[in-house]
Design an enzyme around this catalytic site. Structure first.
Site, short mmCIF file in Angstrom:
data_model
loop_
_atom_site.label_atom_id
_atom_site.label_comp_id
_atom_site.label_asym_id
_atom_site.label_seq_id
_atom_site.Cartn_x
_atom_site.Cartn_y
_atom_site.Cartn_z
N ALA A 178 0.83 -1.20 0.00
CA ALA A 178 0.00 0.00 0.00
C ALA A 178 0.87 1.26 0.00
O ALA A 178 0.58 2.23 -0.70
CB ALA A 178 -0.94 0.00 1.20
N ASP A 179 1.93 1.24 0.78
CA ASP A 179 2.87 2.37 0.78
C ASP A 179 3.50 2.57 -0.59
O ASP A 179 3.56 3.68 -1.12
CB ASP A 179 4.00 2.12 1.79
CG ASP A 179 3.64 2.57 3.20
OD1 ASP A 179 2.79 3.45 3.34
OD2 ASP A 179 4.24 2.03 4.15
N LEU A 180 4.01 1.48 -1.17
CA LEU A 180 4.72 1.58 -2.45
C LEU A 180 3.79 2.03 -3.57
O LEU A 180 4.15 2.89 -4.38
CB LEU A 180 5.36 0.24 -2.79
CG LEU A 180 6.49 -0.19 -1.85
CD1 LEU A 180 6.90 -1.63 -2.13
CD2 LEU A 180 7.69 0.73 -2.00
#
Length: 406
Positions: A178-180
């Site tokens: 999700a961050d990436l």
């Protein structure tokens, strides 16, 4: 001179989503100035071991996690909790095209570093905020963590072994997906805003949320649910509609076999000396194999276990049956294709050694991304940026240091 060499990015973000966006822009030539807290810096600098090793074998205290997302940037330490530090950041914003930040909703307004405050000093500023849940909605004030968002946003409901299978249950991704993905979507949003500003002269505010991105990236699984009203189930490494399309354990490792039609199935079992399975009416067609997977898969599992990973890959490639190994990262970086594509890079580091990184995967004929500078040590470029960007003299810099502002 990259495609974005005329763009300056003021990066107030930490950890992964924001820094990943900033690193992507830096790879294409943007001048990224990373603002960090004096003394400690980005949280991920300390997320180790492992740490980068100096030539003498000692830890540099530069965590591998930090190194992954911060090449091609300049590090400036500023205490934004002080009025003097806030003034420095505002002056840098006035000289920048883009501001990235991932503070809690409303936190930077207390320091006069929110979008409205900085737009007053730079009217065409592009300002990108990255949070767990966005600037609006009932969850806006919650802290956002990738792991939580993977569960909340549905990703883990479709990832992991089937219920009733050994190890069955929801599973997170092996990286902070999700961050990436939020970092990548943010990169696209910033580039879009820059293109719009080039035509109109107007900047804008970008509101990126990990949860929004996690939901959006489920792609066909979203469509399957919206079309049917039935939430998709977990299938582990198997496929709900194709058999065999899954992983198998060999005598010395794991392989993937992706049989897409009946002809490939025949070639697969022929390679394993079990041609009779292709003639069995229970398995001769894909619909039949799907209906009888619980009978077929154990037979295939026993067949595959009799030979090594390399033997199976060679046999199936020769038979033109789609397949591949499941490599660990040592095997990945030893892979001839990965080597041929130059995916590992080595950059000089102030420790006297080099830092091993992975290059940006984009290849372009005219404006390729480049890795030209190591992930900066904490505050490495503070004096240089204050002089070259803001025009401070030695006395002004010394005064800021005496006040522990920088």
């Amino acid at each position: 001179m990259g495609a974005l060499s005329h763009i300056r990015v003021l990066d107030l973000s930490r950890v992964l989503a924001g820094p990943w966006c900033a690193q992507t822009l830096a790879d294409f030539g943007a001048d990224v100035i990373k603002i960090e807290r004096p003394g400690t810096g980005d949280d991920t600098r300390h997320w180790g071991p492992p740490y980068l090793k100096a030539p003498d074998g000692a830890d540099t205290r530069e965590a591998a996690y930090y190194l992954a997302a911060n090449r091609n940037k300049r590090s400036v330490t500023v205490d934004i909790a002080t009025p003097e530090g806030q003034r420095v950041v505002r002056e840098l914003a006035a000289k920048s095209d883009v501001v990235l930040e991932n503070y809690k909703v409303g936190q930077l307004k207390r320091y006069g570093l929110d979008y409205e405050s900085l737009r007053a000093v730079k009217p065409d500023l592009i300002y990108c905020s990255v949070t767990g849940f966005g600037q609006t909605g009932p969850y806006a004030q919650r802290a956002g963590y990738d792991f939580i968002v993977q569960g909340l946003g549905g990703f883990m409901s479709i990832t992991g072994e089937r219920e009733g299978e050994p190890g069955g249950g929801p599973q997170k991704a092996g990286v902070a997906i999700a961050d990436l993905m939020t970092g990548m979507y943010a990169s696209v949003a910033v580039l879009t805003a820059l293109a719009h500003r080039e035509r109109t002269g107007v900047g804008q505010y970008i509101d990126m949320a990990l949860l929004d991105v996690q939901v959006a990236m489920l792609a066909n699984m979203n469509s399957n649910f919206l079309a049917s009203g039935t939430p998709p189930a977990r299938w582990g490494n198997a496929h709900p509609n194709i058999v065999p399309y899954q992983t198998f354990q060999t005598s010395d490792g794991w392989i993937i076999v992706a049989v897409g039609n009946d002809g490939q199935f025949r070639k697969f079992v022929e390679a394993g000396g079990r041609t009779e399975l292709a003639d069995d009416e229970r398995f001769s067609t894909n619909p039949a194999r799907v209906r009888n997977r619980d009978t077929l898969v154990p037979l295939l599992t026993a067949m595959v276990r009799l030979r090594s990973k390399r033997e199976w890959i060679d046999a199936l490639e020769a038979a033109q049956v789609p397949c591949g190994p499941i490599n660990d990262l040592r095997e990945v970086f030893d892979n001839e294709q990965v080597i041929a594509r130059g995916m590992q890079i080595d950059l000089p580091h102030p420790s006297g050694g080099t830092v091993k990184l992975v290059r940006n995967p984009v290849r372009m004929t005219e404006t390729p991304p480049r890795a030209v500078a190591h992930p900066p040590t904490l505050g490495e470029h503070t004096d240089d940026v204050l002089r070259s960007v803001l025009g401070y003299d030695d006395a002004q810099i010394a005064a800021l240091r005496a006040q522990q502002v920088v």
